[in-house]
Design a protein around this motif. Structure first.
Motif, PDB file in Angstrom:
ATOM      1  N   ALA A 191      61.416  18.616  40.168  1.00  0.00           N
ATOM      2  CA  ALA A 191      62.651  19.293  40.137  1.00  0.00           C
ATOM      3  C   ALA A 191      63.666  18.621  41.394  1.00  0.00           C
ATOM      4  O   ALA A 191      64.962  19.505  41.572  1.00  0.00           O
ATOM      5  CB  ALA A 191      62.413  20.895  40.871  1.00  0.00           C
ATOM      6  N   GLY A 192      63.459  17.612  41.988  1.00  0.00           N
ATOM      7  CA  GLY A 192      64.279  16.885  42.936  1.00  0.00           C
ATOM      8  C   GLY A 192      64.165  16.996  44.344  1.00  0.00           C
ATOM      9  O   GLY A 192      64.821  16.908  45.051  1.00  0.00           O
ATOM     10  N   ASN A 193      63.230  18.035  44.657  1.00  0.00           N
ATOM     11  CA  ASN A 193      62.842  18.289  45.813  1.00  0.00           C
ATOM     12  C   ASN A 193      62.295  17.119  46.802  1.00  0.00           C
ATOM     13  O   ASN A 193      61.430  16.411  46.250  1.00  0.00           O
ATOM     14  CB  ASN A 193      61.703  19.502  46.109  1.00  0.00           C
ATOM     15  N   ASP A 194      62.989  16.798  47.874  1.00  0.00           N
ATOM     16  CA  ASP A 194      62.526  15.672  48.725  1.00  0.00           C
ATOM     17  C   ASP A 194      61.159  16.258  49.494  1.00  0.00           C
ATOM     18  O   ASP A 194      60.843  17.099  49.606  1.00  0.00           O
ATOM     19  CB  ASP A 194      63.639  15.340  50.027  1.00  0.00           C
ATOM     20  N   VAL A 195      60.672  14.912  49.971  1.00  0.00           N
ATOM     21  CA  VAL A 195      59.416  15.139  50.926  1.00  0.00           C
ATOM     22  C   VAL A 195      60.040  14.488  52.388  1.00  0.00           C
ATOM     23  O   VAL A 195      60.725  13.642  52.374  1.00  0.00           O
ATOM     24  CB  VAL A 195      58.326  14.102  50.369  1.00  0.00           C
ATOM     25  N   TYR A 196      59.187  15.011  53.277  1.00  0.00           N
ATOM     26  CA  TYR A 196      59.237  14.198  54.622  1.00  0.00           C
ATOM     27  C   TYR A 196      58.592  13.220  54.818  1.00  0.00           C
ATOM     28  O   TYR A 196      57.108  13.160  54.591  1.00  0.00           O
ATOM     29  CB  TYR A 196      58.735  15.536  55.606  1.00  0.00           C
ATOM     30  N   ASP A 197      59.460  12.312  55.059  1.00  0.00           N
ATOM     31  CA  ASP A 197      58.672  10.719  55.707  1.00  0.00           C
ATOM     32  C   ASP A 197      58.279  10.703  56.957  1.00  0.00           C
ATOM     33  O   ASP A 197      59.486  10.455  57.712  1.00  0.00           O
ATOM     34  CB  ASP A 197      59.591   9.530  55.050  1.00  0.00           C
ATOM     35  N   VAL A 198      57.039  10.660  57.599  1.00  0.00           N
ATOM     36  CA  VAL A 198      56.810  10.828  58.914  1.00  0.00           C
ATOM     37  C   VAL A 198      57.533   9.320  59.792  1.00  0.00           C
ATOM     38  O   VAL A 198      57.749   9.282  60.722  1.00  0.00           O
ATOM     39  CB  VAL A 198      55.408  10.937  59.150  1.00  0.00           C
ATOM     40  N   TYR A 199      57.354   8.363  58.973  1.00  0.00           N
ATOM     41  CA  TYR A 199      57.699   6.827  59.544  1.00  0.00           C
ATOM     42  C   TYR A 199      59.179   6.760  59.816  1.00  0.00           C
ATOM     43  O   TYR A 199      59.451   6.658  60.609  1.00  0.00           O
ATOM     44  CB  TYR A 199      57.323   5.869  58.354  1.00  0.00           C
ATOM     45  N   LEU A 200      60.031   7.450  58.555  1.00  0.00           N
ATOM     46  CA  LEU A 200      61.579   7.289  58.831  1.00  0.00           C
ATOM     47  C   LEU A 200      61.933   8.536  59.586  1.00  0.00           C
ATOM     48  O   LEU A 200      63.108   8.628  59.956  1.00  0.00           O
ATOM     49  CB  LEU A 200      62.174   7.215  57.507  1.00  0.00           C
ATOM     50  N   ASP A 201      61.201   9.423  59.796  1.00  0.00           N
ATOM     51  CA  ASP A 201      61.502  10.582  60.351  1.00  0.00           C
ATOM     52  C   ASP A 201      62.737  11.478  59.468  1.00  0.00           C
ATOM     53  O   ASP A 201      63.676  11.721  60.227  1.00  0.00           O
ATOM     54  CB  ASP A 201      61.817  10.674  61.723  1.00  0.00           C
ATOM     55  N   ASP A 202      62.640  11.304  58.208  1.00  0.00           N
ATOM     56  CA  ASP A 202      63.791  11.822  57.537  1.00  0.00           C
ATOM     57  C   ASP A 202      63.039  12.167  56.180  1.00  0.00           C
ATOM     58  O   ASP A 202      61.739  12.048  55.691  1.00  0.00           O
ATOM     59  CB  ASP A 202      64.575  10.646  57.236  1.00  0.00           C
TER      60      ASP A 202
END
Length: 834
Positions: A191-202
């Motif tokens: 559905a297009g929901n993003d995920v949290y990337d702990v390396y980029l903190d984004d």
């Protein structure tokens, strides 16, 4: 053509047809459940208190694992065993977890993946995006870490992705869980929901291509790594099936599923091959119980997954895999512990979650017989309170796949309205592949756990088996007292050169040299113990509620000095509602001029007391007696046979011929101290050694850490015509045994049985236990008025009057004026004169 191969042919046809018709397109979730299952599950939760409680428990434990703030998400994900300190300019790779890698660090990732599964399940059930975020974060972190981790294929046959030398473990605790998480959050991510990337903190988009690489890599690893013809392929199969079902490309998905179902590789066995070990109802996988149970449970689990998705009816194609779950219950001691054979354990976790899967499988396949059987097992467990259907299993710390939420998702609400039938354990059971024969006698009106009798003898060569000769375990007063070796850490010298070989078992060692063949599994090959006679036959009715026996033989072919021949007759004799004893007759011979034979018996306890005619036997320290085997070489397939150099505190007596009273006192059983009385019957010259053997970690506290006391009876010369004869009676430590004396019955220097005198209350009991080597041998004693043609029989007198005649194997038994004949076509008979 056998029924089995016809079923295989039908299976192949169904799979081929399904694949050809291109009907395997998958809407997610699909592996455990589908969208159509959700209202059914909610109906179950709303209308069944047990399901509602399981749902709440799952929510409560998972809510703590679904952080809402970015700082908490970062803190949680940063604990993953990734190489955070190495700056490569991209998402960090996983730290390689070779042997010796800290278990605590391994558990972090294992627990996180289980949390991800739980979060995915709750997202499916509640549509709460907080759970989806939790699962998606974990999935993204693992997928990115894996895609940046080099796959080292240099260690042929074992390599994994994260665990470079242990794909077997990685496939279970890591690889199998990742596709389940993906399956549950797929729609959320699509559905297009993003995920949290702990390396980029984004926040970033989820990389579906990277996920597909993970699934294909893990599926292929299962085919390229491992060992066949043992439990490994089944333990790795959940990774194969889960990852295959997560692959989007239908052709690739189908290819991998075909490898699970019917195609073989050099490193992976299919379900069709596995099922060949389940030809008959009641068959179990031919390994020690810890592996045997897992093979049946996991195979049934995977069959059920596929039966839910495709019209394969695997539960009907291979029904004996499900029925194997019922066999294990037949093996239990009265206290619900299991016989310890091979590398197996004494206790296993409740099987009820697996019985729930078995019930679902039977329901899906409309197998009414198995529906009734498994429904009864589940209802009986609830009724007896041994199964709490309102509690869901915790997350796992063991080397296992994770499917705790299935106890909510898959459990069938309706168990039917048939009344519960109590399980009645058969008097005798065999385990054919292990050469094992079990006798039990629970014919008591009082506490069956406390007053029941049970003995196991046997041995054979199989994966995770031990080279033991004819082994034995004995039960008494609520405990397994006469115990086998159990196991230590597989890599430990004490496991290889003690626990797995003769000296660790209740057996006979001939000429100090009984050994195994180096040609079988890890050099532990031995001939299978063969049944010579038994009454009752396995799972058949007994002719008497008081008596049973088994005679088995063993060819000690690989003896390091000279081959030897062994024969063991073990009998259960019940004297009343609370009393009974065991008879153990062991014959041994070897064609060597200086032959000698050692009878070993280990018993749970704290001390050994040895008396001879009421006087304590004198012992001398004997440090050299069992030391020679330590000098032998030891390789992967060579062992330091027979392994008795691990004995400590060894003390030996002089040669004694007039009988011994040996007491094994288990005083650390605080609530109910038990003494096993071993009456070494007079008439055979033996020296006795008492010693301590390594601890058995499979036993209950404190005996899992204490050395196990044992006795060793050594006879110089042939022990066949006049064998070892020991009578065992378990008794409360504060009470005297019912047995008062035991004598050999001899005829022209040949052993013919035992005469036992016992006192039970006001009943003076005299028994003649007749045991002849040949099945049709004749014994005549005019003075006593006894005539017997056969192998095994019992004459019981009470207060001087004939009470019972029993023939376990034979033709005719006479005591004075009374005769018992065996009917045509039968081998056994019984008559009660009271």
């Amino acid at each position: 053509m056998s029924t089995f191969y016809k079923q295989c042919g039908i299976l192949l046809l169904v799979i081929t047809t399904v694949f050809a018709n291109n009907v395997l397109a998958i809407d997610r979730p699909s592996i455990w459940v589908t969208a159509a299952d959700k209202p059914v599950i909610f109906n179950k939760i709303m209308n069944n208190e047990w399901a509602k409680k399981r749902f709440v428990q799952l929510q409560n434990r998972t809510a703590k694992k679904a952080p809402k703030l970015n700082r908490d998400r970062k803190k949680s994900l940063s604990q993953f065993p990734l190489d955070w300190d190495k700056d490569t300019g991209k998402f960090p790779a996983f730290i390689k977890q070779a042997r010796g890698y800290p278990k605590e660090s391994r558990n972090i990732l294992q627990s996180a993946l289980q949390d991800g599964v739980d979060c995915g399940v709750l997202y499916y059930l509640t549509s709460d995006n907080q759970y989806a975020k939790c699962a998606a974060d974990i999935l993204h972190t693992v997928v990115q870490g894996l895609n940046n981790t080099e796959l080292d294929t240099s260690l042929k046959g074992r390599y994994g992705w994260i665990m470079p030398d242990d794909h077997l473990l990685e496939s279970r605790i890591y690889a199998a869980q990742i596709p389940i998480i993906y399956d549950f959050v797929y729609n959320y991510l699509k559905a297009g929901n993003d995920v949290y990337d702990v390396y980029l903190d984004d926040y970033v988009e989820f990389d579906f291509a990277a996920a597909q690489t993970v699934f294909k890599t893990y599926a292929q690893l299962t085919l390229d790594v491992g060992l066949i013809n043992n439990n490994w392929p089944v333990l790795e199969s959940p990774s194969l099936v889960h990852n295959a079902l997560a692959i989007d490309d239908e052709n690739i998905r189908n290819k991998y599923l075909s490898y699970y179902l019917f195609e073989e590789t050099k490193y992976q066995d299919s379900l069709t091959k596995v099922a060949k070990s389940y030809v008959n109802a009641g068959d179990i996988w031919p390994e020690s119980l810890n592996y045997s149970m897992t093979v049946a449970n996991w195979s049934l689990y995977l069959m059920t997954i596929l039966d839910r998705i495709y019209p394969l009816e695997l539960g009907n194609k291979f029904p004996n895999i499900a029925s194997a779950l019922l066999t294990y219950k037949q093996l239990q001691f009265p206290n619900n512990e299991y016989p310890s054979f091979g590398d197996g354990d004494r206790r296993y976790k409740s099987s009820y979650p697996d019985l729930e899967i078995a019930y679902l499988s039977a329901t899906l396949n409309k197998n009414q017989m198995l529906i009734d059987v498994f429904a009864n097992e589940l209802k009986a467990g609830v009724k007896s309170k041994t199964y709490k259907r309102d509690k869901i299993s915790h997350t796992y710390g063991s080397a296992s796949i994770y499917h705790s939420p299935l106890e909510l998702l898959w459990a069938v609400a309706d168990l039917g309205d048939k009344p519960v039938t109590e399980f009645v354990a058969p008097r005798t059971v065999d385990i054919p592949f292990a050469g094992i024969f079990i006798q039990r006698n629970l014919e008591t009106l009082r506490n069956k756990k406390y007053n029941g009798l049970m003995a196991m003898i046997g041995g054979a060569s199989y994966v995770h088996g031990h080279a033991s000769g004819i082994d034995m375990e004995l039960y008494g007063r609520g405990h397994v007292l006469g115990i086998n070796a159990g196991k230590a850490d597989y890599s430990a010298d004490v496991h290889k050169n003690y626990h797995r070989i003769f000296a660790a078992h209740n057996t006979v060692i001939s000429n100090g040299a009984s050994a195994s063949s180096g040609k079988d599994w890890v050099g532990l090959g031995m001939n299978k113990v063969q049944k010579e006679a038994m009454e009752p036959e396995p799972r058949q009715p007994a002719v008497s509620q008081n008596y049973s026996f088994v005679t088995a033989s063993f060819h000690d072919e690989f003896n390091l000095l000279k081959e030897a021949h062994h024969q063991r007759t073990t009998a259960l004799i019940r004297l009343g509602d609370t009393d009974g004893y065991y008879i153990d007759i062991f014959r041994a011979k070897s064609d060597t001029p200086e032959q000698y034979h050692d009878y070993l018996y280990h018993n749970k306890g704290d001390e050994i007391i040895v008396n001879n005619q009421g006087q304590a036997v004198s012992f001398k320290d004997d440090i050299q007696r069992f030391s020679a085997s330590k000098k032998l070489s030891s390789t992967r397939t060579e062992h330091q046979h027979p392994g008795w150099h691990f004995f400590t505190d060894i003390k030996t007596s002089s040669v004694i011929s007039n009988g011994l009273d040996v007491q094994f006192k288990a005083n650390a059983l605080k609530k109910d101290p038990v003494t096993m009385h071993a009456f070494v019957v007079e008439g055979l010259d033996v020296s006795i050694s008492k010693a301590l053997s390594p601890n058995n970690k499979s036993e209950n506290k404190p005996y899992n850490t204490k050395p196990i006391p044992l006795m060793v009876l050594r006879h110089q010369g042939d022990a066949w015509v006049n064998p070892f004869a020991v009578v065992y009676e378990p008794k409360e430590s504060q009470k005297k045994p019912t047995i008062r004396s035991v004598e050999r019955i001899m005829d022209k220097g040949e052993f013919k049985g035992l005469q036992v005198h016992a006192q039970v209350g006001k009943r003076k009991i005299e028994q003649f236990i007749l045991i002849q080597e040949e099945l049709n041998e004749r014994y005549l004693n005019p003075n006593l008025g006894i005539e017997f043609t056969g192998h095994f029989a019992v004459i019981t007198l009470e207060n001087g009057q004939l009470a019972e005649l029993y023939i376990g194997q034979g033709n005719q038994l006479t005591y004075q004026d009374d005769t018992l004949n065996v009917s045509d076509g039968k081998k056994a008979a019984y008559k009660d004169f009271e």
